[in-house]
Design a protein around this motif. Structure first.
Motif, PDB file in Angstrom:
ATOM      1  N   ASP A  54     -12.156  11.209  11.346  1.00  0.00           N
ATOM      2  CA  ASP A  54     -12.461  10.620  10.050  1.00  0.00           C
ATOM      3  C   ASP A  54     -12.087   9.138  10.012  1.00  0.00           C
ATOM      4  O   ASP A  54     -11.459   8.604  10.926  1.00  0.00           O
ATOM      5  N   VAL A  55     -12.498   8.472   8.928  1.00  0.00           N
ATOM      6  CA  VAL A  55     -12.252   7.034   8.826  1.00  0.00           C
ATOM      7  C   VAL A  55     -10.771   6.735   8.639  1.00  0.00           C
ATOM      8  O   VAL A  55     -10.303   5.651   8.999  1.00  0.00           O
ATOM      9  N   GLN A  56     -10.021   7.693   8.073  1.00  0.00           N
ATOM     10  CA  GLN A  56      -8.588   7.476   7.921  1.00  0.00           C
ATOM     11  C   GLN A  56      -7.916   7.351   9.292  1.00  0.00           C
ATOM     12  O   GLN A  56      -7.077   6.471   9.515  1.00  0.00           O
ATOM     13  N   SER A  57      -8.283   8.236  10.211  1.00  0.00           N
ATOM     14  CA  SER A  57      -7.773   8.146  11.579  1.00  0.00           C
ATOM     15  C   SER A  57      -8.247   6.862  12.242  1.00  0.00           C
ATOM     16  O   SER A  57      -7.501   6.224  12.995  1.00  0.00           O
ATOM     17  N   ALA A  58      -9.496   6.483  11.964  1.00  0.00           N
ATOM     18  CA  ALA A  58     -10.077   5.308  12.612  1.00  0.00           C
ATOM     19  C   ALA A  58      -9.334   4.033  12.258  1.00  0.00           C
ATOM     20  O   ALA A  58      -9.062   3.195  13.130  1.00  0.00           O
ATOM     21  N   ARG A  59      -9.002   3.865  10.978  1.00  0.00           N
ATOM     22  CA  ARG A  59      -8.331   2.626  10.574  1.00  0.00           C
ATOM     23  C   ARG A  59      -7.004   2.453  11.310  1.00  0.00           C
ATOM     24  O   ARG A  59      -6.637   1.342  11.703  1.00  0.00           O
ATOM     25  N   ILE A  60      -6.290   3.550  11.489  1.00  0.00           N
ATOM     26  CA  ILE A  60      -5.031   3.494  12.234  1.00  0.00           C
ATOM     27  C   ILE A  60      -5.301   3.227  13.710  1.00  0.00           C
ATOM     28  O   ILE A  60      -4.629   2.417  14.350  1.00  0.00           O
ATOM     29  N   GLY A  61      -6.309   3.904  14.247  1.00  0.00           N
ATOM     30  CA  GLY A  61      -6.642   3.754  15.659  1.00  0.00           C
ATOM     31  C   GLY A  61      -7.046   2.346  16.038  1.00  0.00           C
ATOM     32  O   GLY A  61      -6.701   1.862  17.127  1.00  0.00           O
ATOM     33  N   TYR A  62      -7.758   1.655  15.154  1.00  0.00           N
ATOM     34  CA  TYR A  62      -8.165   0.289  15.469  1.00  0.00           C
ATOM     35  C   TYR A  62      -6.980  -0.678  15.477  1.00  0.00           C
ATOM     36  O   TYR A  62      -7.053  -1.745  16.088  1.00  0.00           O
ATOM     37  N   ASP A  63      -5.896  -0.331  14.807  1.00  0.00           N
ATOM     38  CA  ASP A  63      -4.687  -1.151  14.886  1.00  0.00           C
ATOM     39  C   ASP A  63      -3.890  -0.855  16.152  1.00  0.00           C
ATOM     40  O   ASP A  63      -3.203  -1.725  16.682  1.00  0.00           O
ATOM     41  N   LEU A  64      -3.980   0.385  16.653  1.00  0.00           N
ATOM     42  CA  LEU A  64      -3.176   0.798  17.805  1.00  0.00           C
ATOM     43  C   LEU A  64      -3.824   0.473  19.148  1.00  0.00           C
ATOM     44  O   LEU A  64      -3.125   0.212  20.126  1.00  0.00           O
ATOM     45  N   PHE A  65      -5.152   0.516  19.214  1.00  0.00           N
ATOM     46  CA  PHE A  65      -5.837   0.414  20.502  1.00  0.00           C
ATOM     47  C   PHE A  65      -6.924  -0.647  20.482  1.00  0.00           C
ATOM     48  O   PHE A  65      -7.410  -1.045  19.424  1.00  0.00           O
ATOM     49  N   GLU A  66      -7.303  -1.073  21.681  1.00  0.00           N
ATOM     50  CA  GLU A  66      -8.421  -1.995  21.848  1.00  0.00           C
ATOM     51  C   GLU A  66      -9.309  -1.506  22.984  1.00  0.00           C
ATOM     52  O   GLU A  66      -8.823  -1.116  24.045  1.00  0.00           O
ATOM     53  N   GLY A  67     -10.617  -1.538  22.761  1.00  0.00           N
ATOM     54  CA  GLY A  67     -11.568  -1.112  23.773  1.00  0.00           C
ATOM     55  C   GLY A  67     -12.158  -2.270  24.534  1.00  0.00           C
ATOM     56  O   GLY A  67     -11.738  -3.423  24.394  1.00  0.00           O
ATOM     57  N   LEU A  68     -13.151  -1.973  25.334  1.00  0.00           N
ATOM     58  CA  LEU A  68     -13.852  -3.024  26.062  1.00  0.00           C
ATOM     59  C   LEU A  68     -14.415  -4.052  25.095  1.00  0.00           C
ATOM     60  O   LEU A  68     -14.395  -5.250  25.351  1.00  0.00           O
ATOM     61  N   LEU A  69     -14.920  -3.578  23.976  1.00  0.00           N
ATOM     62  CA  LEU A  69     -15.380  -4.430  22.887  1.00  0.00           C
ATOM     63  C   LEU A  69     -14.507  -4.134  21.671  1.00  0.00           C
ATOM     64  O   LEU A  69     -13.931  -3.052  21.543  1.00  0.00           O
ATOM     65  N   THR A  70     -14.440  -5.081  20.744  1.00  0.00           N
ATOM     66  CA  THR A  70     -13.620  -4.883  19.557  1.00  0.00           C
ATOM     67  C   THR A  70     -14.214  -5.678  18.405  1.00  0.00           C
ATOM     68  O   THR A  70     -15.263  -6.313  18.538  1.00  0.00           O
ATOM     69  N   TYR A  71     -13.538  -5.638  17.244  1.00  0.00           N
ATOM     70  CA  TYR A  71     -13.992  -6.380  16.074  1.00  0.00           C
ATOM     71  C   TYR A  71     -13.241  -7.691  15.956  1.00  0.00           C
ATOM     72  O   TYR A  71     -12.024  -7.755  16.150  1.00  0.00           O
ATOM     73  N   GLY A  72     -13.975  -8.749  15.613  1.00  0.00           N
ATOM     74  CA  GLY A  72     -13.367 -10.042  15.376  1.00  0.00           C
ATOM     75  C   GLY A  72     -12.887 -10.172  13.943  1.00  0.00           C
ATOM     76  O   GLY A  72     -13.011  -9.249  13.130  1.00  0.00           O
ATOM     77  N   SER A  73     -12.382 -11.342  13.597  1.00  0.00           N
ATOM     78  CA  SER A  73     -11.783 -11.561  12.282  1.00  0.00           C
ATOM     79  C   SER A  73     -12.804 -11.578  11.158  1.00  0.00           C
ATOM     80  O   SER A  73     -12.439 -11.521   9.983  1.00  0.00           O
ATOM     81  N   ASP A  74     -14.085 -11.663  11.485  1.00  0.00           N
ATOM     82  CA  ASP A  74     -15.135 -11.642  10.469  1.00  0.00           C
ATOM     83  C   ASP A  74     -15.979 -10.379  10.545  1.00  0.00           C
ATOM     84  O   ASP A  74     -17.022 -10.285   9.899  1.00  0.00           O
ATOM     85  N   GLY A  75     -15.540  -9.399  11.337  1.00  0.00           N
ATOM     86  CA  GLY A  75     -16.266  -8.146  11.442  1.00  0.00           C
ATOM     87  C   GLY A  75     -17.317  -8.113  12.520  1.00  0.00           C
ATOM     88  O   GLY A  75     -17.916  -7.067  12.768  1.00  0.00           O
ATOM     89  N   THR A  76     -17.571  -9.238  13.186  1.00  0.00           N
ATOM     90  CA  THR A  76     -18.538  -9.237  14.272  1.00  0.00           C
ATOM     91  C   THR A  76     -17.936  -8.538  15.492  1.00  0.00           C
ATOM     92  O   THR A  76     -16.727  -8.418  15.630  1.00  0.00           O
ATOM     93  N   VAL A  77     -18.810  -8.091  16.383  1.00  0.00           N
ATOM     94  CA  VAL A  77     -18.371  -7.433  17.610  1.00  0.00           C
ATOM     95  C   VAL A  77     -18.122  -8.497  18.672  1.00  0.00           C
ATOM     96  O   VAL A  77     -18.976  -9.354  18.921  1.00  0.00           O
TER      97      VAL A  77
END
Length: 537
Positions: A54-77
């Motif tokens: 779910d999105v609740q897990s996702a918000r935490i996961g994006y703070d804990l981990f980084e993938g090959l690609l990620t989100y920038g400060s303006d939401g772009t990939v």
């Protein structure tokens, strides 16, 4: 969505330095100079990187981990753990070069071996991840998930510590863009080999994002602390972020007004007018790449064999009344599962989208009668399972009233905790319909359409199975021409809409409430605001 799509095309450019993290066993800052309290809706389904759906897990996961690609400060990939990559001319081989200074939160380097281990874990049937299908474009991944091949046969290999080579089974137009999703992020091989599933606990989890897991109190909160070994630690302002969990949007709003929460993800629909009059400066309301819809249980009767009945229920819902009188936040009436915003994709709207509501109601009554229900026929009984929160309840009460008034249906509402709704929906353990939402995992129509494939297991919450639908999606994914691929996907969605195994209600907005002291919050169509870009005055 166009902004995100353009970003994907730019991603082959060299990136900044890698994200590095410190994790397990690292103490929280002695005195947190900056604290962010985030309202994160209901309790997340799991903090396991491969099991939280779910999105609740996702918000935490994006703070804990980084993938090959990620989100920038303006939401772009933007590039993340990968410094660069190359794609073969036939579209089958992707070679990623990892940043050599990328580190885990225990100080060890992030390597290609960690990515291979994480991807094997995701598709391994023993992991039982609902998201295993995410890597099925990779050679042998689907067969591994089905138990027909060994995990080591996955088409992903570490050429050396910092070179990851991925071989696809066929060209897949969306593959690169999908790597921004957290299910493709790495986990540390040594940590999981040593601790197994217990590696996801507070004080044990080793992560490679901007934060570390410090505490998890179920039904209350999750606390993350800043990782001093993160490559851009000097740019990360928030020392500690606490994700607070509650099933009640009204409770979150009260805590926000009291200053106990700095942000709220979804303001309660019951208070939109009050917020507009009294706290307009806190409102960040914007469209996201998401759709709220109602899966119909296609494994149960009378729904499985009655397309006319399914379509009648859809026709009788006055979507305009729902978005204008209940949600009131800029939502748009939906007639497709895919939300607007994917570049180059034309939504395959059905004929009823251009009808008046009176015309739809008349057709709905006609279809109910033809199906043998209503006056002079069998009684129409419907049960709706939905999550325990006032936002969803108000919408489902309205839907029930419409069906009762227009179709003579007897409608029962069955409210459950969010985790229970997801579990029962995945197991098809509900008698009629349920209420769910889907926000895109990446900026492409396939992120919506894939959840109605017959082979994705629990993620197909209706149990819908159409050979024609699957075939058209398979054909679309094999096309290298973007325009032809989008047209083929629209053909597939037209089949889905006509079969009506789900009822789209509206394309969603996010109703963020953000304290004026919070800086750096941005409107992201994918609904992701990593804490690393935020500060609190």
């Amino acid at each position: 969505m166009r902004l995100l799509t353009r970003a994907v095309r730019r991603m082959a450019a060299p990136a900044l330095i890698a994200v590095t993290l410190t994790g397990a066993g690292f103490a929280a800052p002695a005195a947190a100079e900056m604290l962010l309290n985030r309202g994160n809706q209901a309790e997340p389904t799991s903090l396991d990187p491969h099991k939280g759906t779910d999105v609740q897990s996702a918000r935490i996961g994006y703070d804990l981990f980084e993938g090959l690609l990620t989100y920038g400060s303006d939401g772009t990939v933007v590039p993340g753990a990968a410094a660069s990559w190359e794609v073969s001319e036939d579209g089958l081989t992707y070679t990623f070069k990892l940043r050599p200074d990328g580190k885990w939160s225990d100080g060890s380097p992030v390597t290609a071996h960690d990515f291979v281990f994480a991807w094997k874990r995701l598709v391994d049937p023993n992991t039982a991840s609902d998201y295993a299908y995410f890597l099925w474009p990779i050679k042998n991944a689907e067969a591994i998930s089905g138990g027909q091949m060994q995990v080591d046969s996955l088409g992903a290999e570490a050429v050396d510590d910092f070179t990851l080579k991925v071989t696809l089974k066929e060209p897949t137009g969306y593959f690169l863009g999908s790597l921004v999703h957290r299910m493709t992020y790495p986990v540390q091989k040594a940590n999981f080999e040593a601790l197994g599933n217990s590696a996801v606990g507070a004080g044990k989890l080793v992560s490679n994002g901007a934060y570390m897991l410090a505490e998890h109190v179920p039904q209350s909160h999750v606390t993350l602390v800043k990782n001093p070994h993160f490559r851009a630690a000097g740019e990360v302002k928030v020392d500690k972020v606490v994700f607070h969990h509650s099933d009640s949007p009204e409770t979150e709003l009260r805590r926000f007004r009291a200053g106990e929460l700095d942000t709220v993800q979804m303001a309660p629909v019951t208070q939109i007018d009050w917020l507009k009059s009294n706290m307009p400066e806190t409102m960040f309301f914007y469209p996201v790449f998401a759709t709220n819809y109602m899966p119909v249980n296609m494994t149960r009767e009378p729904w499985a064999s009655n397309p006319k009945l399914r379509r009648a229920l859809s026709l009788a819902i006055d979507r305009d009344a729902i978005v204008e009188k209940i949600t009131k936040s800029g939502e748009r009436a939906a007639w497709t599962l895919t939300a607007p915003g994917a570049q180059g994709y034309t939504l395959p709207l059905p004929e009823e989208a251009s009808m008046t509501q009176a015309q739809r109601d008349e057709l709905a009554r006609k279809l109910v009668a033809e199906a043998g229900y209503g006056p002079g026929g069998k009684p129409l009984q419907v049960e709706i399972m939905h999550a325990t929160n006032e936002n969803t309840r108000k919408i489902m009460v309205a839907v029930a009233a419409m069906w009762q008034q227009k179709l003579g249906a007897k409608v029962a509402l069955n409210n459950q905790e969010w985790k229970v709704v997801l579990q029962k929906a995945g197991e098809k353990d509900y008698p009629g319909l349920t209420s769910l939402g889907w926000i895109g995992d990446f900026p492409d129509p396939y992120t919506f359409l894939k959840i109605y494939r017959s082979d994705v297991g629990k993620m197909n919450r209706s149990g819908y199975a159409s050979a024609e639908y699957d075939r058209l999606l398979n054909e679309s994914n094999a096309l290298l021409d973007p325009e032809a691929r989008m047209a083929k996907m629209a053909e597939a969605e037209a089949v889905l809409v006509a079969d009506a195994p789900m009822i789209p209600i509206y394309h969603a907005t996010y109703r963020n409430l953000v304290s004026p002291k919070v800086k750096g919050w941005f409107e992201n169509p994918m609904g992701v605001q990593p804490t690393r870009y935020i500060s609190v005055e």
